[in-house]
Scaffold this motif. Structure first.
Motif, mmCIF file in Angstrom:
data_model
loop_
_atom_site.group_PDB
_atom_site.id
_atom_site.type_symbol
_atom_site.label_atom_id
_atom_site.label_comp_id
_atom_site.label_asym_id
_atom_site.label_seq_id
_atom_site.Cartn_x
_atom_site.Cartn_y
_atom_site.Cartn_z
ATOM 1 N N ASP A 280 0.794 -1.235 0.000
ATOM 2 C CA ASP A 280 0.000 0.000 0.000
ATOM 3 C C ASP A 280 0.824 1.282 0.000
ATOM 4 N N LYS A 281 1.980 1.261 0.622
ATOM 5 C CA LYS A 281 2.797 2.480 0.726
ATOM 6 C C LYS A 281 3.922 2.437 -0.301
ATOM 7 N N PRO A 282 4.248 3.605 -0.858
ATOM 8 C CA PRO A 282 5.329 3.657 -1.858
ATOM 9 C C PRO A 282 6.712 3.658 -1.189
ATOM 10 N N VAL A 283 7.128 2.471 -0.735
ATOM 11 C CA VAL A 283 8.438 2.336 -0.090
ATOM 12 C C VAL A 283 9.263 1.320 -0.870
ATOM 13 N N ILE A 284 10.569 1.337 -0.622
ATOM 14 C CA ILE A 284 11.416 0.342 -1.287
ATOM 15 C C ILE A 284 11.071 -1.041 -0.724
ATOM 16 N N ASP A 285 11.400 -2.062 -1.479
ATOM 17 C CA ASP A 285 11.015 -3.433 -1.123
ATOM 18 C C ASP A 285 11.436 -3.812 0.292
ATOM 19 N N LYS A 286 12.639 -3.469 0.693
ATOM 20 C CA LYS A 286 13.131 -3.849 2.022
ATOM 21 C C LYS A 286 12.332 -3.213 3.159
ATOM 22 N N ASP A 287 11.622 -2.132 2.869
ATOM 23 C CA ASP A 287 10.909 -1.394 3.918
ATOM 24 C C ASP A 287 9.423 -1.723 4.020
ATOM 25 N N ARG A 288 8.961 -2.689 3.244
ATOM 26 C CA ARG A 288 7.535 -3.036 3.315
ATOM 27 C C ARG A 288 7.211 -3.663 4.669
ATOM 28 N N GLU A 289 6.102 -3.246 5.265
ATOM 29 C CA GLU A 289 5.692 -3.745 6.587
ATOM 30 C C GLU A 289 4.628 -4.820 6.451
ATOM 31 N N LEU A 290 4.357 -5.488 7.549
ATOM 32 C CA LEU A 290 3.356 -6.551 7.546
ATOM 33 C C LEU A 290 1.939 -5.990 7.538
ATOM 34 N N THR A 291 1.047 -6.750 6.921
ATOM 35 C CA THR A 291 -0.375 -6.432 6.996
ATOM 36 C C THR A 291 -0.933 -7.030 8.295
ATOM 37 N N GLU A 292 -2.151 -6.653 8.643
ATOM 38 C CA GLU A 292 -2.795 -7.244 9.831
ATOM 39 C C GLU A 292 -2.945 -8.756 9.658
ATOM 40 N N ARG A 293 -3.339 -9.170 8.461
ATOM 41 C CA ARG A 293 -3.436 -10.614 8.201
ATOM 42 C C ARG A 293 -2.089 -11.289 8.398
ATOM 43 N N GLY A 294 -1.030 -10.638 7.922
ATOM 44 C CA GLY A 294 0.311 -11.179 8.083
ATOM 45 C C GLY A 294 0.677 -11.340 9.548
ATOM 46 N N LYS A 295 0.400 -10.319 10.341
ATOM 47 C CA LYS A 295 0.697 -10.395 11.777
ATOM 48 C C LYS A 295 -0.101 -11.521 12.432
ATOM 49 N N ASN A 296 -1.376 -11.624 12.084
ATOM 50 C CA ASN A 296 -2.232 -12.668 12.675
ATOM 51 C C ASN A 296 -1.765 -14.066 12.275
ATOM 52 N N ASP A 297 -1.374 -14.239 11.005
ATOM 53 C CA ASP A 297 -0.878 -15.544 10.551
ATOM 54 C C ASP A 297 0.427 -15.910 11.257
ATOM 55 N N ALA A 298 1.313 -14.928 11.427
ATOM 56 C CA ALA A 298 2.587 -15.187 12.112
ATOM 57 C C ALA A 298 2.335 -15.585 13.571
ATOM 58 N N ILE A 299 1.391 -14.932 14.205
ATOM 59 C CA ILE A 299 1.043 -15.285 15.585
ATOM 60 C C ILE A 299 0.499 -16.714 15.630
ATOM 61 N N LEU A 300 -0.392 -17.035 14.716
ATOM 62 C CA LEU A 300 -1.000 -18.359 14.656
ATOM 63 C C LEU A 300 0.053 -19.462 14.484
ATOM 64 N N VAL A 301 0.932 -19.301 13.512
ATOM 65 C CA VAL A 301 1.945 -20.325 13.226
ATOM 66 C C VAL A 301 2.974 -20.390 14.357
ATOM 67 N N SER A 302 3.362 -19.254 14.892
ATOM 68 C CA SER A 302 4.365 -19.265 15.966
ATOM 69 C C SER A 302 3.832 -19.928 17.227
ATOM 70 N N LYS A 303 2.587 -19.676 17.550
ATOM 71 C CA LYS A 303 2.009 -20.321 18.741
ATOM 72 C C LYS A 303 1.872 -21.825 18.538
ATOM 73 N N GLU A 304 1.485 -22.237 17.346
ATOM 74 C CA GLU A 304 1.322 -23.661 17.046
ATOM 75 C C GLU A 304 2.672 -24.378 16.995
#
Length: 163
Positions: free
Chosen positions: A15-39
């Motif tokens: 969504d934001k015009p940033v260089i590739d290395k600076d792209r941040e996680l989406t809410e879905r991304g954060k939720n998926d990471a939490i889900l997989v890390s807890k499991e």
């Protein structure tokens, strides 16, 4: 015996015009990471050392996993060479790991992860999705002589969502 857990960074935003290395996680991304890390926390009977690409999305993913694994965030080792989409470069990084390390978790990028898994794992994976985790056990005494390993666990966010 060497244990390698490969984790693709969580879903990132375009969504934001940033260089590739600076792209941040989406809410879905954060939720998926939490889900997989807890499991996946139950997989960590032994101490694992965490390495991450220097891309923001990979570091944010590593931070979520470290927090859910109750590991100090300052123990995440950032390696610029993990910011690669090429499995050959990823292989070079892995083969150069210190042989004292028995258990390693790497946070990186596709297509490097999928192609590496298909080269060194015993199960074909069409695509490692964002927040996807693959654990490969190698019957090698040294990282530098990496040979085909045995996939111990495949954990993708879609397998944990019960709708």
């Amino acid at each position: 015996m060497k244990n390698l857990i490969l984790i693709r960074h969580a879903k990132s935003s375009w969504d934001k015009p940033v260089i590739d290395k600076d792209r941040e996680l989406t809410e879905r991304g954060k939720n998926d990471a939490i889900l997989v890390s807890k499991e996946s926390r139950v997989l960590l009977e032994d101490h694992f050392v965490l390495f991450s690409s220097n891309a923001r999305r990979a570091l944010e993913t590593a931070t979520i996993f470290a927090a859910n694994y109750s590991l100090p965030l300052n123990e995440i080792i950032v390696n610029e060479d993990l910011y690669t989409f090429d499995e050959n470069q990823l292989e070079i990084v892995i083969k150069s790991l210190n042989n004292d390390l028995e258990n390693v978790i790497l946070f990186g990028h596709n297509a490097a992860l999928t192609n590496f898994v298909n080269k060194f794992g015993d199960i074909f994976i069409e695509n490692v999705p964002t927040s996807g985790l693959i654990w490969i056990k190698f019957n090698n005494p040294k990282w530098s002589i990496l040979k085909k390993g045995i996939i111990q666990k495949i954990l993708f966010p879609r397998d944990l969502k019960y709708e």
